[in-house]
Write an enzyme that holds these catalytic residues in place. Structure first.
Site, PDB file in Angstrom:
ATOM      1  N   HIS A   1       0.853  -1.194   0.000  1.00 51.72           N
ATOM      2  CA  HIS A   1       0.000   0.000   0.000  1.00 51.72           C
ATOM      3  C   HIS A   1       0.889   1.245   0.000  1.00 51.72           C
ATOM      4  O   HIS A   1       1.912   1.279   0.688  1.00 51.72           O
ATOM      5  CB  HIS A   1      -0.895  -0.006   1.242  1.00 51.72           C
ATOM      6  CG  HIS A   1      -1.760   1.205   1.381  1.00 51.72           C
ATOM      7  ND1 HIS A   1      -2.709   1.550   0.445  1.00 51.72           N
ATOM      8  CD2 HIS A   1      -1.800   2.165   2.336  1.00 51.72           C
ATOM      9  CE1 HIS A   1      -3.320   2.655   0.819  1.00 51.72           C
ATOM     10  NE2 HIS A   1      -2.781   3.063   1.971  1.00 51.72           N
ATOM     11  N   ASN A   2       0.510   2.257  -0.784  1.00 48.49           N
ATOM     12  CA  ASN A   2       1.331   3.475  -0.908  1.00 48.49           C
ATOM     13  C   ASN A   2       2.797   3.102  -1.188  1.00 48.49           C
ATOM     14  O   ASN A   2       3.725   3.572  -0.531  1.00 48.49           O
ATOM     15  CB  ASN A   2       1.248   4.321   0.363  1.00 48.49           C
ATOM     16  CG  ASN A   2      -0.103   4.993   0.522  1.00 48.49           C
ATOM     17  OD1 ASN A   2      -0.911   5.006  -0.409  1.00 48.49           O
ATOM     18  ND2 ASN A   2      -0.367   5.552   1.685  1.00 48.49           N
TER      19      ASN A   2
ATOM     20  N   GLU B   1       0.823  -0.398  -5.516  1.00 46.76           N
ATOM     21  CA  GLU B   1      -0.123   0.703  -5.702  1.00 46.76           C
ATOM     22  C   GLU B   1       0.542   1.906  -6.369  1.00 46.76           C
ATOM     23  O   GLU B   1       1.676   2.264  -6.048  1.00 46.76           O
ATOM     24  CB  GLU B   1      -0.703   1.124  -4.352  1.00 46.76           C
ATOM     25  CG  GLU B   1      -1.792   2.179  -4.491  1.00 46.76           C
ATOM     26  CD  GLU B   1      -2.386   2.604  -3.171  1.00 46.76           C
ATOM     27  OE1 GLU B   1      -3.565   3.000  -3.160  1.00 46.76           O
ATOM     28  OE2 GLU B   1      -1.681   2.555  -2.142  1.00 46.76           O
TER      29      GLU B   1
ATOM     30  N   ASP C   1      -0.621   5.842  -6.958  1.00 43.62           N
ATOM     31  CA  ASP C   1      -1.570   6.944  -6.799  1.00 43.62           C
ATOM     32  C   ASP C   1      -1.281   7.995  -7.866  1.00 43.62           C
ATOM     33  O   ASP C   1      -0.264   8.702  -7.789  1.00 43.62           O
ATOM     34  CB  ASP C   1      -1.432   7.571  -5.407  1.00 43.62           C
ATOM     35  CG  ASP C   1      -1.989   6.673  -4.309  1.00 43.62           C
ATOM     36  OD1 ASP C   1      -2.461   5.572  -4.637  1.00 43.62           O
ATOM     37  OD2 ASP C   1      -1.939   7.074  -3.134  1.00 43.62           O
TER      38      ASP C   1
ATOM     39  N   HIS D   1       1.157  11.191  -2.889  1.00 39.88           N
ATOM     40  CA  HIS D   1       0.067  11.040  -1.937  1.00 39.88           C
ATOM     41  C   HIS D   1      -0.701  12.347  -1.941  1.00 39.88           C
ATOM     42  O   HIS D   1      -0.209  13.361  -1.456  1.00 39.88           O
ATOM     43  CB  HIS D   1       0.624  10.727  -0.542  1.00 39.88           C
ATOM     44  CG  HIS D   1      -0.340  10.009   0.322  1.00 39.88           C
ATOM     45  ND1 HIS D   1      -0.246   9.971   1.693  1.00 39.88           N
ATOM     46  CD2 HIS D   1      -1.450   9.294   0.018  1.00 39.88           C
ATOM     47  CE1 HIS D   1      -1.234   9.259   2.185  1.00 39.88           C
ATOM     48  NE2 HIS D   1      -1.974   8.839   1.190  1.00 39.88           N
TER      49      HIS D   1
ATOM     50  N   GLU E   1      -4.769   4.101  -8.191  1.00 43.64           N
ATOM     51  CA  GLU E   1      -5.720   5.031  -7.574  1.00 43.64           C
ATOM     52  C   GLU E   1      -5.680   6.258  -8.480  1.00 43.64           C
ATOM     53  O   GLU E   1      -4.807   7.106  -8.366  1.00 43.64           O
ATOM     54  CB  GLU E   1      -5.294   5.370  -6.146  1.00 43.64           C
ATOM     55  CG  GLU E   1      -6.314   6.232  -5.405  1.00 43.64           C
ATOM     56  CD  GLU E   1      -5.881   6.545  -3.995  1.00 43.64           C
ATOM     57  OE1 GLU E   1      -5.758   7.760  -3.689  1.00 43.64           O
ATOM     58  OE2 GLU E   1      -5.656   5.613  -3.202  1.00 43.64           O
TER      59      GLU E   1
END
Length: 383
Positions: free
Chosen positions: A228-229, A258, A260, A273, A307
């Protein structure tokens, strides 16, 4: 090299041609992927050390003590010489050479133990188990130690039964060198140390290190090693984003990472982020890093979790980069297998079917969702 997952130090190697570079990298990864070599017992490493000393010796009859000191502990000459004496390895008349025929593994192992000057941490464990009345472990104490401390309690008791007296006696006969103790099932500190250093005490089953599970089930039937991230190297509010961390995650076995994605300057999508003080990195740079390392550790599919906050224009740029850089690795069209179609009511393809494929997980825009499309059509009909 690194002292943590995110604090990396890099070394660059130059080759005269792309072909030489590829051969070097391929051979390096062959060594890295040798599961058994990477999971040897301590005793196996001692054997390799002994063999290396013999192979590096230029003389057929003698081993140079000077060369031995260099390969074992170059800053501790006195300690090496003293350990050789205690192990019964005496130099020849030349004083600086050992007879090669006397340098057996048993003799080297004695020398190795003398170099360590005892293992106080093992002595403490041994003394705690045996108590104060004797200098050995009884058969019952050894069985209890193996079951209580060395056996993983999560193991299935049918497939991996508890240790019993008969099996423990066989272990004692293998690792206890005192034959009088062997006969009565007793284990001395030396035998105890030999066992702990042996392949029988490995924390992993080396035969299960390669993939042995059934990989023909639908993808949704498996736990997936995920991140994640992925881009962040530290704090989620003000941390630094890094392209390199994608390489590190993939090389550590991660199979779902991931990204983003946000609009960047000059129509170049970026990864960061959102609504924080975190730094940003270029989407294209990340895709290139992923392409380099996606299948270095495993052939099984890689999932990219987008994302996606980009406008349609920059989403188009993202799609172009994925198609251009990933090429045939990108799963852009349904598989030929009729059982592996991404349709409602059908099972997902298996990891085996998806080998060397990159899958993109991305939410559709609301206006592209089927229910939204139907609503728009109904509105037009009413008009």
């Amino acid at each position: 090299t690194a002292d943590s997952f995110t604090n990396q130090t890099f070394y660059n190697f130059l080759a005269f041609s792309a072909k030489d570079c590829k051969r070097f990298v391929d051979d390096l990864f062959v060594l890295c992927h040798h599961f058994i070599n990477n999971n040897l017992s301590q005793m196996d490493y001692v054997r390799k050390m002994h063999k290396r000393i013999l192979l590096n010796c230029k003389d057929d009859k003698f081993i140079s003590i000077k060369d031995l000191i260099k390969s074992i502990a170059k800053d501790e000459k006195k300690k090496v010489i003293e350990a050789l004496k205690l192990a019964g390895l005496k130099p020849t008349d030349k004083k600086d050479h050992l007879p090669k025929d006397k340098f057996t593994f048993d003799a080297f192992y004695k020398f190795y133990k003398e170099m360590l000057a005892g293992r106080p941490e093992l002595e403490k464990v041994f003394n705690d188990i045996k108590g104060t009345k004797r200098n050995y472990l009884t058969l019952e104490q050894t069985v209890e130690f193996l079951n209580k401390y060395q056996r993983d309690p999560r193991l299935n008791e049918i497939l991996f039964p508890h240790h019993n007296k008969d099996g423990t006696k066989k272990l004692i006969q293998l690792y206890e060198h005192d034959k009088s103790k062997q006969k009565v099932g007793q284990l001395t500190l030396e035998g105890f140390t030999n066992y702990l250093m042996s392949p029988d005490n490995l924390p992993t089953n080396i035969y299960n290190l390669p993939v042995y599970q059934n990989m023909d089930q639908p993808l949704s039937h498996y736990f997936i090693n995920s991140s994640h991230n992925t881009y962040l190297t530290g704090h989620q509010f003000s941390g630094r984003s890094s392209v390199e961390i994608y390489r590190q995650c993939l090389l550590s076995g991660c199979r779902c990472i991931e990204l983003d994605c946000w609009d960047g300057e000059d129509n170049e999508p970026q990864i960061t982020h959102g609504f924080t003080l975190c730094s940003s990195i270029q989407f294209k740079d990340v895709i290139e890093a992923i392409n380099e390392t996606a299948f270095k550790m495993t052939p099984y599919p890689l999932i990219l979790s987008f994302e996606n906050h980009c406008t349609p224009r920059q989403q188009q740029k993202m799609a172009e980069y994925c198609i251009e850089i990933f090429g045939s690795k990108l799963l852009a069209l349904p598989l030929d297998d009729a059982k592996a179609q991404l349709k409602p009511g059908l099972m997902l393809p298996s990891p085996e079917m998806l080998k060397y494929k990159i899958l993109i997980k991305n939410k559709k825009r609301k206006e592209d969702m089927p229910d939204q499309v139907d609503k728009e059509k109904k509105k037009k009909k009413k008009k």
